[in-house]
Design a protein around this motif. Structure first.
Motif, PDB file in Angstrom:
ATOM      1  N   UNK A  70       0.834  -1.207   0.000  1.00 41.44           N
ATOM      2  CA  UNK A  70       0.000   0.000   0.000  1.00 41.44           C
ATOM      3  C   UNK A  70       0.867   1.254   0.000  1.00 41.44           C
ATOM      4  N   UNK A  71       0.435   2.249  -0.765  1.00 41.28           N
ATOM      5  CA  UNK A  71       1.176   3.502  -0.795  1.00 41.28           C
ATOM      6  C   UNK A  71       0.420   4.569  -1.554  1.00 41.28           C
ATOM      7  N   UNK A  72       0.838   5.804  -1.352  1.00 38.61           N
ATOM      8  CA  UNK A  72       0.268   6.926  -2.098  1.00 38.61           C
ATOM      9  C   UNK A  72       1.391   7.684  -2.784  1.00 38.61           C
ATOM     10  N   UNK A  73       1.040   8.292  -3.915  1.00 35.42           N
ATOM     11  CA  UNK A  73       1.968   9.104  -4.700  1.00 35.42           C
ATOM     12  C   UNK A  73       1.234  10.376  -5.053  1.00 35.42           C
ATOM     13  N   UNK A  96       2.931   5.365   3.634  1.00 35.75           N
ATOM     14  CA  UNK A  96       4.005   4.655   2.937  1.00 35.75           C
ATOM     15  C   UNK A  96       5.026   4.029   3.876  1.00 35.75           C
ATOM     16  N   UNK A  97       5.267   4.664   5.022  1.00 35.87           N
ATOM     17  CA  UNK A  97       6.338   4.193   5.903  1.00 35.87           C
ATOM     18  C   UNK A  97       5.837   3.742   7.267  1.00 35.87           C
ATOM     19  N   UNK A  98       5.108   4.587   7.967  1.00 39.16           N
ATOM     20  CA  UNK A  98       4.736   4.257   9.343  1.00 39.16           C
ATOM     21  C   UNK A  98       3.827   3.038   9.409  1.00 39.16           C
ATOM     22  N   UNK A  99       2.811   2.966   8.549  1.00 39.98           N
ATOM     23  CA  UNK A  99       1.924   1.802   8.574  1.00 39.98           C
ATOM     24  C   UNK A  99       2.684   0.527   8.238  1.00 39.98           C
ATOM     25  N   UNK A 100       3.609   0.601   7.279  1.00 33.39           N
ATOM     26  CA  UNK A 100       4.433  -0.566   6.968  1.00 33.39           C
ATOM     27  C   UNK A 100       5.283  -0.969   8.164  1.00 33.39           C
ATOM     28  N   UNK A 136       7.831  15.784  -5.076  1.00 39.55           N
ATOM     29  CA  UNK A 136       7.692  14.468  -4.442  1.00 39.55           C
ATOM     30  C   UNK A 136       8.872  14.146  -3.515  1.00 39.55           C
ATOM     31  N   UNK A 137       9.364  15.151  -2.817  1.00 39.17           N
ATOM     32  CA  UNK A 137      10.388  14.891  -1.794  1.00 39.17           C
ATOM     33  C   UNK A 137       9.906  13.832  -0.810  1.00 39.17           C
ATOM     34  N   UNK A 138       8.662  14.028  -0.358  1.00 39.11           N
ATOM     35  CA  UNK A 138       8.101  13.163   0.676  1.00 39.11           C
ATOM     36  C   UNK A 138       7.994  11.720   0.214  1.00 39.11           C
ATOM     37  N   UNK A 139       7.622  11.523  -1.048  1.00 39.55           N
ATOM     38  CA  UNK A 139       7.492  10.162  -1.581  1.00 39.55           C
ATOM     39  C   UNK A 139       8.852   9.471  -1.598  1.00 39.55           C
ATOM     40  N   UNK A 140       9.872  10.151  -2.142  1.00 43.95           N
ATOM     41  CA  UNK A 140      11.203   9.555  -2.194  1.00 43.95           C
ATOM     42  C   UNK A 140      11.723   9.250  -0.792  1.00 43.95           C
ATOM     43  N   UNK A 141      11.516  10.177   0.135  1.00 44.81           N
ATOM     44  CA  UNK A 141      11.985   9.974   1.505  1.00 44.81           C
ATOM     45  C   UNK A 141      11.280   8.796   2.164  1.00 44.81           C
ATOM     46  N   UNK A 142       9.980   8.670   1.935  1.00 44.96           N
ATOM     47  CA  UNK A 142       9.244   7.556   2.548  1.00 44.96           C
ATOM     48  C   UNK A 142       9.735   6.221   2.020  1.00 44.96           C
ATOM     49  N   UNK A 146      11.601   2.927   3.812  1.00 49.45           N
ATOM     50  CA  UNK A 146      11.190   1.529   3.694  1.00 49.45           C
ATOM     51  C   UNK A 146      12.398   0.640   3.414  1.00 49.45           C
ATOM     52  N   UNK A 147      13.280   1.081   2.521  1.00 47.46           N
ATOM     53  CA  UNK A 147      14.475   0.291   2.201  1.00 47.46           C
ATOM     54  C   UNK A 147      15.364   0.130   3.434  1.00 47.46           C
ATOM     55  N   UNK A 148      15.639   1.235   4.112  1.00 45.85           N
ATOM     56  CA  UNK A 148      16.509   1.178   5.293  1.00 45.85           C
ATOM     57  C   UNK A 148      15.891   0.307   6.393  1.00 45.85           C
ATOM     58  N   UNK A 149      14.596   0.440   6.589  1.00 38.83           N
ATOM     59  CA  UNK A 149      13.911  -0.370   7.599  1.00 38.83           C
ATOM     60  C   UNK A 149      14.023  -1.856   7.271  1.00 38.83           C
ATOM     61  N   UNK A 150      13.812  -2.204   6.016  1.00 34.70           N
ATOM     62  CA  UNK A 150      13.831  -3.613   5.625  1.00 34.70           C
ATOM     63  C   UNK A 150      15.221  -4.211   5.800  1.00 34.70           C
TER      64      UNK A 150
END
Length: 233
Positions: A70-73, A96-100, A136-142, A146-150
C-alpha cells in the motif's frame, strides 16, 4: 499452505500480486474500502495497521508472510503554504512508511513469540535511490525509509528465520503511473528507460511471489530493482 497478508490489494501492483499468489497461498488483502473480500483499513488513521493485523490473524489463524504494498503518490509542491505542505508530508509518511513499520513490528513480534520463521516483502520504489520530482520529496523519503527499515529487519532477525526483502519498481503501468506519465510528458520519461517501456504490474508481482514463497534464505536483505535499467546501482 502459506498464509499471507497483502496491503494495497485492490488495484495495480497489489491486484497483480494477489492474482500471482492466489493459486499457491491463502491471502487476506487490504484496501481503503471493503470490496471483493478485502479488509477495509485506512492506513492514514492511527490504529488502522494494528486493527488490520489482528483481523488478518483472525481470518487466517496466523500470518506467515507480510507484503507491504500500500502507498500513495501525491504531489506536494514546496510552494504550498506551510500547513498544507506539512500535512501532505505527514500523510505520505504515515501511509508509505509508518503503517508498513507498524505491520512489520507486529509480524516480527508474533513470529518471535511463536518461535516460527516468517517473511516480509516490502514494495518501495526506484525513488528511494534516485530521488523523484521536485513535488515528491516526501514520496522519495518515505520509500528510502522503507528500504533502510527492511535492511535493518533482515540484519536483526535472520538468526530467528525471519527474512526481509525489498522490491524497488520504477514506473509501472498502473493508474498512478499513467497519470504521472501524462502530466510530465510520457515520451520524455520513456526515453529515460533503456528498455523503452515501463514495467507491467505482473512483472513486479512475479518478484513478490518469488520472494514470498521461493527466494533462498541467503537473499534476506536484498533489494530487487524492476525499472528497465532506468536506474542501476
Amino acid at each position: 499452505m502459506t498464509n499471507i497478508l497483502l496491503t494495497g490489494a485492490s488495484r495495480g501492483i497489489g491486484a497483480a500480486i494477489l492474482a500471482a499468489l492466489s493459486p499457491a497461498a491463502r491471502i487476506v488483502g487490504q484496501a481503503t474500502r471493503a470490496e471483493n473480500g478485502l479488509i477495509a483499513a485506512d492506513l492514514d488513521q492511527p490504529g488502522a495497521a494494528a486493527d488490520l493485523w489482528h483481523e488478518a490473524v483472525a481470518r487466517l489463524g496466523s500470518v506467515d508472510v507480510l507484503i507491504n504494498n500500500a502507498g500513495v503518490f501525491e504531489a506536494n509542491p514546496i510552494e504550498d503554504d506551510d500547513e498544507a505542505w506539512r500535512a501532505a508530508w505527514d500523510r505520505t509518511m504515515r501511509i508509505n512508511l509508518t503503517a508498513s513499520a507498524e505491520l512489520c513490528r507486529l509480524a516480527v513480534l508474533d513470529w518471535q513469540r511463536r518461535g516460527v520463521p516468517g517473511r516480509i516483502v516490502n514494495v518501495a520504489s526506484r525513488a528511494a535511490y534516485r530521488g523523484d520530482s521536485p513535488a515528491h520529496w516526501h514520496y522519495a523519503a518515505s520509500k528510502a525509509g522503507v528500504v533502510a527499515m527492511t535492511k535493518t529487519i533482515a540484519r536483526a532477525y535472520a538468526k530467528h528465520g525471519i527474512l526481509a526483502f525489498v522490491i524497488c519498481p520504477g514506473f509501472t503501468m498502473t493508474g498512478m503511473a499513467d497519470d504521472y506519465l501524462a502530466s510530465r510528458g510520457g515520451d520524455k520519461l520513456l526515453a529515460d528507460i533503456p528498455l523503452g517501456r515501463v514495467a507491467m504490474p505482473e512483472e513486479v508481482a512475479e518478484m513478490a511471489r518469488w520472494l514470498a514463497l521461493d527466494a533462498p534464505a541467503s537473499m534476506t536483505g536484498a533489494v530487487l530493482d524492476v525499472n528497465g535499467a532506468s536506474y542501476v546501482r
